[in-house]
Structures are given as structure tokens and as C-alpha cells.
Design a protein around this motif. Structure first.
Motif, PDB file in Angstrom:
ATOM      1  N   ARG A 279      10.294   5.611  10.552  1.00 64.03           N
ATOM      2  CA  ARG A 279       9.946   4.985   9.274  1.00 64.03           C
ATOM      3  C   ARG A 279       8.926   5.889   8.595  1.00 64.03           C
ATOM      4  O   ARG A 279       7.852   6.146   9.125  1.00 64.03           O
ATOM      5  CB  ARG A 279       9.351   3.610   9.500  1.00 64.03           C
ATOM      6  N   CYS A 280       9.287   6.404   7.431  1.00 65.29           N
ATOM      7  CA  CYS A 280       8.388   7.268   6.671  1.00 65.29           C
ATOM      8  C   CYS A 280       7.911   6.512   5.443  1.00 65.29           C
ATOM      9  O   CYS A 280       8.723   6.084   4.626  1.00 65.29           O
ATOM     10  CB  CYS A 280       9.094   8.550   6.254  1.00 65.29           C
ATOM     11  N   ALA A 281       6.608   6.340   5.341  1.00 64.00           N
ATOM     12  CA  ALA A 281       6.000   5.680   4.192  1.00 64.00           C
ATOM     13  C   ALA A 281       5.199   6.728   3.420  1.00 64.00           C
ATOM     14  O   ALA A 281       4.535   7.582   4.018  1.00 64.00           O
ATOM     15  CB  ALA A 281       5.093   4.541   4.662  1.00 64.00           C
ATOM     16  N   ALA A 282       5.274   6.664   2.093  1.00 60.01           N
ATOM     17  CA  ALA A 282       4.591   7.659   1.261  1.00 60.01           C
ATOM     18  C   ALA A 282       3.932   6.990   0.064  1.00 60.01           C
ATOM     19  O   ALA A 282       4.390   5.961  -0.423  1.00 60.01           O
ATOM     20  CB  ALA A 282       5.591   8.704   0.768  1.00 60.01           C
ATOM     21  N   ARG A 283       2.848   7.622  -0.403  1.00 54.20           N
ATOM     22  CA  ARG A 283       2.216   7.204  -1.655  1.00 54.20           C
ATOM     23  C   ARG A 283       1.534   8.427  -2.269  1.00 54.20           C
ATOM     24  O   ARG A 283       1.192   9.385  -1.577  1.00 54.20           O
ATOM     25  CB  ARG A 283       1.235   6.066  -1.445  1.00 54.20           C
TER      26      ARG A 283
ATOM     27  N   GLY B 150       0.798  -1.225   0.000  1.00 54.95           N
ATOM     28  CA  GLY B 150       0.000   0.000   0.000  1.00 54.95           C
ATOM     29  C   GLY B 150       0.829   1.272   0.000  1.00 54.95           C
ATOM     30  O   GLY B 150       0.281   2.366  -0.094  1.00 54.95           O
ATOM     31  N   TRP B 151       2.138   1.144   0.098  1.00 57.06           N
ATOM     32  CA  TRP B 151       3.028   2.312   0.084  1.00 57.06           C
ATOM     33  C   TRP B 151       3.953   2.206  -1.110  1.00 57.06           C
ATOM     34  O   TRP B 151       4.407   1.123  -1.469  1.00 57.06           O
ATOM     35  CB  TRP B 151       3.831   2.398   1.378  1.00 57.06           C
ATOM     36  N   GLU B 152       4.253   3.348  -1.724  1.00 58.41           N
ATOM     37  CA  GLU B 152       5.148   3.373  -2.877  1.00 58.41           C
ATOM     38  C   GLU B 152       6.605   3.507  -2.463  1.00 58.41           C
ATOM     39  O   GLU B 152       7.495   2.929  -3.082  1.00 58.41           O
ATOM     40  CB  GLU B 152       4.776   4.532  -3.800  1.00 58.41           C
ATOM     41  N   ASP B 153       6.850   4.307  -1.452  1.00 54.28           N
ATOM     42  CA  ASP B 153       8.212   4.572  -0.982  1.00 54.28           C
ATOM     43  C   ASP B 153       8.234   4.480   0.538  1.00 54.28           C
ATOM     44  O   ASP B 153       7.339   5.008   1.207  1.00 54.28           O
ATOM     45  CB  ASP B 153       8.668   5.974  -1.402  1.00 54.28           C
ATOM     46  N   VAL B 154       9.270   3.823   1.061  1.00 56.16           N
ATOM     47  CA  VAL B 154       9.410   3.681   2.509  1.00 56.16           C
ATOM     48  C   VAL B 154      10.885   3.815   2.854  1.00 56.16           C
ATOM     49  O   VAL B 154      11.728   3.108   2.294  1.00 56.16           O
ATOM     50  CB  VAL B 154       8.874   2.325   3.010  1.00 56.16           C
TER      51      VAL B 154
END
Length: 109
Positions: A57-61, A16-20
């Protein structure tokens, strides 16, 4: 934006996340805060219980689809920050990277 503090390293999926990314932050004053890019939006402080070294931890989408000049409702660009006391084996590293934007700001450069 979601921010959650954990007393220990959580089990976190990457689906569900594109970049982590994972970063380790030394916080000698216990004043870790999150401020959105450009300074707009909500400012989050008093995230950690006190001084220490923390894993973040940074998750982005949605970063490729988002237009920084346009405010979308609901927002296209979403972030989640999970923070916990760092363990000796925690280190700055990219855990997942699938967006063009993520490749442009990679920790692995």
C-alpha cells in the motif's frame, strides 16, 4: 519516506493522504526493495522476510506542490509504504485519488 512491514493486513486509514494505491507483488526471491523516483535518496531493501506474494500500500501527499528540481527541507512530497503477505482478495487498485499528479499516473487508466 516511511516503510513498514506487517505480519498481517493492518488497519490503515486514508486520512492525511491524497493518493493511496494497493498493488500485489510476487517476490519469488524475497528481494523486495524501494528506490525513490529518479534513483536519488535512500534505497530500502530487505523489507520482506522471504519469498512470497505481498500487498504493498503506497500512500502519498504533497506531489502537486513538490518541485522535482528543488530539494525542500522538510520535503513537501511524502510517501508511506505498508507491506504485508497478500491475501487472496488483495488486488491492484486505487484506494484514494485526489491529487492532479495521482490522476496522471492512476492504476485505473
Amino acid at each position: 519516506m516511511q516503510i513498514e512491514y506487517h505480519d498481517e493486513r493492518p488497519v490503515l486509514g486514508l486520512d492525511g493522504w491524497e493518493d493511496v494505491d494497493l498493488i500485489v507483488v510476487d517476490c519469488p526471491e524475497g528481494d523486495l526493495c524501494v528506490l525513490p523516483l529518479g534513483g536519488g535518496g535512500d534505497f530500502f531493501d530487505e523489507i520482506v522476510p522471504g519469498p512470497g506474494t505481498y500487498a504493498v500500500r503506497c500512500a502519498a501527499r504533497g506531489r502537486d506542490a513538490a518541485d522535482i528540481e528543488v530539494s525542500e527541507d522538510p520535503p513537501l512530497e511524502l510517501y508511506r509504504f505498508d507491506i504485508w503477505p497478500a491475501a487472496p482478495d488483495d488486488s491492484n487498485r486505487t484506494l484514494k485519488q485526489t491529487s492532479e499528479c495521482g490522476r496522471g499516473v492512476s492504476l485505473n487508466k
